[in-house]
Design a protein around this motif. Structure first.
Motif, short mmCIF file in Angstrom:
data_model
loop_
_atom_site.label_atom_id
_atom_site.label_comp_id
_atom_site.label_asym_id
_atom_site.label_seq_id
_atom_site.Cartn_x
_atom_site.Cartn_y
_atom_site.Cartn_z
N ILE A 112 0.85 -1.19 0.00
CA ILE A 112 0.00 0.00 0.00
C ILE A 112 0.89 1.24 0.00
CG2 ILE A 112 -1.72 1.33 1.29
CD1 ILE A 112 -2.57 -1.37 2.58
N LEU A 113 0.60 2.18 -0.88
CA LEU A 113 1.22 3.51 -0.83
C LEU A 113 0.15 4.48 -0.34
CD1 LEU A 113 3.64 5.39 -1.35
CD2 LEU A 113 2.72 5.76 -3.65
N ALA A 114 0.39 5.08 0.81
CA ALA A 114 -0.56 6.02 1.41
C ALA A 114 -0.02 7.43 1.30
CB ALA A 114 -0.80 5.66 2.88
N THR A 115 -0.79 8.34 0.71
CA THR A 115 -0.34 9.71 0.55
C THR A 115 -1.25 10.65 1.32
OG1 THR A 115 -1.67 10.15 -1.43
CG2 THR A 115 0.49 9.17 -1.76
N GLY A 116 -0.66 11.70 1.88
CA GLY A 116 -1.43 12.67 2.64
C GLY A 116 -0.51 13.62 3.38
N SER A 117 -1.08 14.42 4.26
CA SER A 117 -0.27 15.38 5.02
C SER A 117 0.43 14.72 6.20
CB SER A 117 -1.16 16.53 5.53
OG SER A 117 -2.22 16.03 6.33
N SER A 118 -0.12 13.61 6.71
CA SER A 118 0.50 12.84 7.79
C SER A 118 -0.10 11.45 7.79
CB SER A 118 0.26 13.50 9.16
OG SER A 118 -1.10 13.35 9.55
N LYS A 119 0.44 10.54 8.60
CA LYS A 119 -0.10 9.19 8.68
C LYS A 119 -1.52 9.18 9.23
CE LYS A 119 4.26 6.65 9.15
NZ LYS A 119 5.06 5.76 10.02
N GLU A 120 -1.85 10.19 10.02
CA GLU A 120 -3.21 10.30 10.56
C GLU A 120 -4.18 10.91 9.56
OE1 GLU A 120 -3.35 10.95 15.25
OE2 GLU A 120 -2.28 12.54 14.21
N ALA A 121 -3.67 11.57 8.55
CA ALA A 121 -4.53 12.28 7.59
C ALA A 121 -4.18 11.84 6.17
CB ALA A 121 -4.37 13.78 7.75
N ILE A 122 -4.57 10.62 5.82
CA ILE A 122 -4.30 10.07 4.50
C ILE A 122 -5.40 10.52 3.54
CG2 ILE A 122 -4.02 7.97 3.14
CD1 ILE A 122 -1.72 8.56 5.08
#
Length: 270
Positions: free
Chosen positions: A183-193
């Motif tokens: 899985i590649l998760a993108t976002g501002s932080s790990k809590e905000a994907i």
């Protein structure tokens, strides 16, 4: 007759090129399912599947559709039905018995949604609890001649990788070695994907839903849809998902003693 059928299937594929009508794409992909399975199980052609069927790369839901065609809707929905109700709380409780490490402590806190105890952001509750399951199995040694046991933190990177949305995804893909799906998760932080992808052969398949549990579901299913072997260090975890949660090939799939032991603990723990 066979040549005529192949020509018809190719025509169906061509018809989807350039269209943005999701229903048309889904229908054409249903029509070409058997031909696609033929390619996937042909050793000489299996690596071309994303080139022949590029709509996997821009149309959400195709992984779920092919998996459902393979195993039926009941099997396809089992992770969403069973993880929150049967396994999640029990995995968290069992992880409390493990020797604590900084990573394990953060994941346990996140799984229980006690983020105020953390110094830095961690994954959301569902993904954190799933990574606790990985801790319970411990990664298997990989390599035939000289087995190499990877660390838990390395194993986590074999499941999910975080990338800040501002960074180039293409640079990430070019830098990655050719390894099993993750899985590649993108976002501002790990809590905000903001978005999840499944990385396969240096290409990204967009996940249908934006939840981490849906991303885990697609990560598992992509192995069967494209007939990809499990990442060896994660084999116990994937086998557990296959037989215990999805109920696929139960009784005919080889299981390690650890898979059987953990299933007994989780199903008998009330």
């Amino acid at each position: 007759m066979r040549k005529l059928m192949v020509n018809i299937l190719v025509a169906h594929m061509i018809e989807t090129e350039g269209t943005s009508d999701r229903e048309v794409i889904m229908q054409k992909m249903r029509t070409t399912f058997e031909y696609r399975q033929h390619l996937i199980h042909d050793p000489e052609k299996s690596t071309t599947i994303l080139s022949v069927f590029p709509r996997f790369l821009d149309t959400k839901g195709l992984i779920l559709q092919d998996f459902t065609l393979l195993f039926g809707s009941e099997s396809a929905s089992r992770l969403f039905e069973r993880w929150p109700t049967v396994f999640k709380a029990k995995v968290i409780r069992l992880a409390e018995t493990l020797t604590s490490t900084p990573l394990l402590k953060r994941l346990r806190s996140s799984a229980k949604e006690k983020r105020e105890e953390q110094d830095s952001p961690e994954w959301d509750s569902d993904l954190s609890s799933f990574l606790l399951l990985l801790h319970l199995f411990s990664p298997q040694a990989s390599g035939r001649k000289k087995p190499h046991k990877i660390s838990i933190s390395q194993a986590v990177d074999h499941v999910v990788v975080f990338q800040k949305a501002c960074r180039s995804i293409q640079e990430h893909l070019e830098a990655e070695e050719n390894r099993q799906p993750y899985i590649l998760a993108t976002g501002s932080s790990k809590e905000a994907i903001s978005q999840f992808f499944i990385k396969v052969d240096k290409k990204l398949i967009p996940c249908q839903e934006s939840s981490s549990l849906a991303a885990i579901d697609e990560l598992f299913k992509v192995h069967f849809v494209f007939s990809i072997s499990y990442d060896l260090p994660l084999k116990n975890m994937y086998t557990f998902l296959q037989t215990t949660i999805y109920g696929i090939d139960v009784g005919t799939t080889s299981e390690s003693p650890r898979v059987k032991e953990l299933r007994a603990k989780l199903l008998n723990d009330v």
